[in-house]
Every structure is written in C-alpha cells, then in structure tokens.
Design an enzyme around this catalytic site. Structure first.
Site, PDB file in Angstrom:
ATOM      1  N   GLY A 109      -3.169  -3.625   9.429  1.00 16.50           N
ATOM      2  CA  GLY A 109      -2.371  -4.285  10.451  1.00 16.50           C
ATOM      3  C   GLY A 109      -1.742  -5.585   9.999  1.00 16.50           C
TER       4      GLY A 109
ATOM      5  N   MET B  64     -12.433   4.611  -0.796  1.00 21.52           N
ATOM      6  CA  MET B  64     -13.088   4.841   0.494  1.00 21.52           C
ATOM      7  C   MET B  64     -13.791   6.192   0.413  1.00 21.52           C
ATOM      8  SD  MET B  64     -10.156   3.342   3.047  1.00 21.52           S
ATOM      9  CE  MET B  64      -8.801   3.531   1.881  1.00 21.52           C
TER      10      MET B  64
ATOM     11  N   MET C 260      -9.280   8.292  -0.306  1.00 17.91           N
ATOM     12  CA  MET C 260     -10.139   8.667   0.819  1.00 17.91           C
ATOM     13  C   MET C 260     -10.671  10.073   0.607  1.00 17.91           C
ATOM     14  SD  MET C 260      -7.715   7.424   3.948  1.00 17.91           S
ATOM     15  CE  MET C 260      -6.601   6.026   3.767  1.00 17.91           C
TER      16      MET C 260
ATOM     17  N   MET D 265     -11.837  -5.369   5.566  1.00 15.04           N
ATOM     18  CA  MET D 265     -11.003  -4.444   6.338  1.00 15.04           C
ATOM     19  C   MET D 265     -10.757  -5.031   7.719  1.00 15.04           C
ATOM     20  SD  MET D 265     -10.188  -1.964   4.369  1.00 15.04           S
ATOM     21  CE  MET D 265      -9.332  -1.047   5.657  1.00 15.04           C
TER      22      MET D 265
ATOM     23  N   GLY E 266      -9.212   4.350   7.022  1.00 17.40           N
ATOM     24  CA  GLY E 266      -8.941   5.778   7.140  1.00 17.40           C
ATOM     25  C   GLY E 266      -7.497   6.115   7.430  1.00 17.40           C
ATOM     26  N   PHE E 267      -6.822   5.286   8.199  1.00 13.68           N
ATOM     27  CA  PHE E 267      -5.441   5.589   8.572  1.00 13.68           C
ATOM     28  C   PHE E 267      -4.592   4.317   8.544  1.00 13.68           C
ATOM     29  CE2 PHE E 267      -8.003   8.868  10.543  1.00 13.68           C
ATOM     30  CZ  PHE E 267      -7.289  10.026  10.257  1.00 13.68           C
TER      31      PHE E 267
ATOM     32  N   SER F 288       0.841  -1.203   0.000  1.00 16.38           N
ATOM     33  CA  SER F 288       0.000   0.000   0.000  1.00 16.38           C
ATOM     34  C   SER F 288       0.867   1.241   0.000  1.00 16.38           C
ATOM     35  CB  SER F 288      -0.910   0.012   1.226  1.00 16.38           C
ATOM     36  OG  SER F 288      -1.575   1.258   1.319  1.00 16.38           O
TER      37      SER F 288
ATOM     38  N   HIS G 168      -1.280  -1.346  -4.176  1.00 20.79           N
ATOM     39  CA  HIS G 168      -2.537  -0.927  -3.550  1.00 20.79           C
ATOM     40  C   HIS G 168      -2.569   0.587  -3.426  1.00 20.79           C
ATOM     41  CE1 HIS G 168      -6.166  -1.988  -1.319  1.00 20.79           C
ATOM     42  NE2 HIS G 168      -5.866  -1.016  -0.466  1.00 20.79           N
TER      43      HIS G 168
ATOM     44  N   HIS H  60      -8.565   1.150  -4.101  1.00 19.45           N
ATOM     45  CA  HIS H  60      -9.561   1.003  -3.040  1.00 19.45           C
ATOM     46  C   HIS H  60     -10.204   2.354  -2.784  1.00 19.45           C
ATOM     47  CE1 HIS H  60     -10.283   0.067   1.526  1.00 19.45           C
ATOM     48  NE2 HIS H  60     -11.413   0.131   0.846  1.00 19.45           N
TER      49      HIS H  60
ATOM     50  N   ASP I  38      -4.912   3.732  -2.122  1.00 17.74           N
ATOM     51  CA  ASP I  38      -6.038   4.107  -1.273  1.00 17.74           C
ATOM     52  C   ASP I  38      -6.545   5.505  -1.590  1.00 17.74           C
ATOM     53  OD1 ASP I  38      -6.436   1.859   0.508  1.00 17.74           O
ATOM     54  OD2 ASP I  38      -4.465   2.319   1.332  1.00 17.74           O
TER      55      ASP I  38
ATOM     56  N   ASP J 272      -6.868  -6.052   4.600  1.00 18.70           N
ATOM     57  CA  ASP J 272      -6.141  -4.778   4.651  1.00 18.70           C
ATOM     58  C   ASP J 272      -6.273  -4.201   6.046  1.00 18.70           C
ATOM     59  OD1 ASP J 272      -5.021  -2.295   4.271  1.00 18.70           O
ATOM     60  OD2 ASP J 272      -6.460  -1.626   2.763  1.00 18.70           O
TER      61      ASP J 272
END
Length: 215
Positions: free
Chosen positions: A176, A65, A34, A136, A141-142, A7, A30, A63, A32, A174
């Site tokens: 951790g 969001m 947002m 998820m 978001g973070f 990512s 990946h 992705h 992201d 996605d």
C-alpha cells in the site's frame, strides 16, 4: 537516503523486459516469490529470476514468502538475487541463522521480514547480522491492498533499536505504498520503499520514483 524498489508483482508480464527497463533508475527491483502455502497466492520463482538477472544490472531484492525458506535461500542467491529476504515466521531459529551466515558467505545481503501480526521483537535476536528488516504493511500475498497504519509503531521501534545500537540495517516497507503512506513510513523510520501499482500504473514511472525518493 531513501531507496525505492519497484515490485514487478504489478508489472505486465507479457513485456517484462520493457517493464523492468522503465524502472531501471530505481535503487532495487523487488521480486516477490509466493508458494501458495505460506501466503494464499502463487507467483514466480527461480526460472524467472534467472531470466531477469540476464536483462538487468539492477540490484535484485528477492522476498521469499514461502515455508521453510532455508531450503531455497542459497538457490535464489545463486540465481541472481543480491538481497534475499525471508520470513521469520516461516523458519526455525537454527535455520534462520544458518541462512544468514551462508548468504553472507556468498557476499549477498540478507533481510528478515515480519507479517502484520508479528512483533518487532521477533527479529531483534538476529538484527545485528541483518542488512535489512522488511515490515509488511499489508497481509502478504496480493498486491494492491490498503496500507495498515497500525504498522507505524513497529517501524519506529525497529528504527529506535537500530539507531540506538549503532547498526547499519535498512528498514524496508511493503504494501500500500504511495506518496502519502511513503511519507509517514519514512517519518516513522523506514528508508526503503517497495511500491508496485503506485509505480507501474503511472505513465511517468521515473518521475514517480523520484517523487517517492523525495518524500
């Protein structure tokens, strides 16, 4: 086969081209997006995707969001996405189906994502048309959040449904993801691993990608 998707949310944007090149051996990149509304953060969008598409041949896993993603799914496909993933919570059933069909007509792969509080059942009505489901494993978001092990039964339920119906739909996770959490996600049924900081914080990024593939 386990696929790895670094990512770029965790990359150094002052040298993004070099950062992408350093993970070019991965299966996907990946990306992201947002909007600060669907999730409490703002990231990158179409202009950056167009630029990234010019510098890499890696499949781009985008992705979204964002609220009402149908407004933008085709635009992201045309900007260079190979896989467009958007949230089932963010759109109407009618527009979800429209987006899936239109993206497939553009020869793109399509995924639906579910947040931690959304059940696996939310994507079942669409799953026969999907190429991927993204579970998820943190609140979106973070980056850098702690993995939520309570998502594992959801992954297993989706894998049971996919295999039981003979579907060819990937399960992506996605949030951790590291060697330890990747192993338990794969055991639960996931086969696509998104990892940000766990890859980009390593000196040997190619080595880390290989380790994740081998969990």
């Amino acid at each position: 086969m386990i696929k790895v998707a670094p990512s770029i949310l965790s990359a150094d944007y002052t040298k993004l081209g070099q950062e992408i090149n350093s993970v070019s051996g991965a299966d996907y990149l990946h990306f992201d997006v947002m909007d600060g509304v669907f999730v409490p953060n703002i990231s990158i969008g179409l202009p950056v995707l167009e630029s990234v598409r010019k510098i890499t041949d890696m499949p781009l896993d985008v992705h979204l969001m964002i609220i009402e993603p149908y407004r933008f799914t085709t635009r992201f496909a045309e900007a260079g996405a190979d896989i467009v993933v958007f949230h089932v919570e963010a759109e109407t059933p009618e527009n979800i189906n429209k987006a899936i069909d239109e993206l497939h007509n553009l020869k793109k792969r399509v995924g639906l994502s579910i947040k931690p509080n959304t059940s696996a059942e939310a994507v079942i009505p669409y799953i026969e048309k999907l190429d991927m489901v993204l579970v998820m494993t943190v609140e979106p978001g973070f980056g850098g959040q702690k993995f939520m092990p309570q998502m594992l039964p959801k992954i297993s339920k989706l894998r049971e449904h996919i295999d039981g119906h003979g579907l060819k739909c990937d399960i992506e996770v996605d949030g951790g993801i590291n060697l330890e959490t990747a192993k338990i996600c794969v055991h639960a049924g996931a086969n696509v691993l998104v990892a940000g900081s766990d890859i980009f914080e390593k000196a040997d990024r190619a080595g880390r990608i290989a380790e994740l593939r081998a969990v």
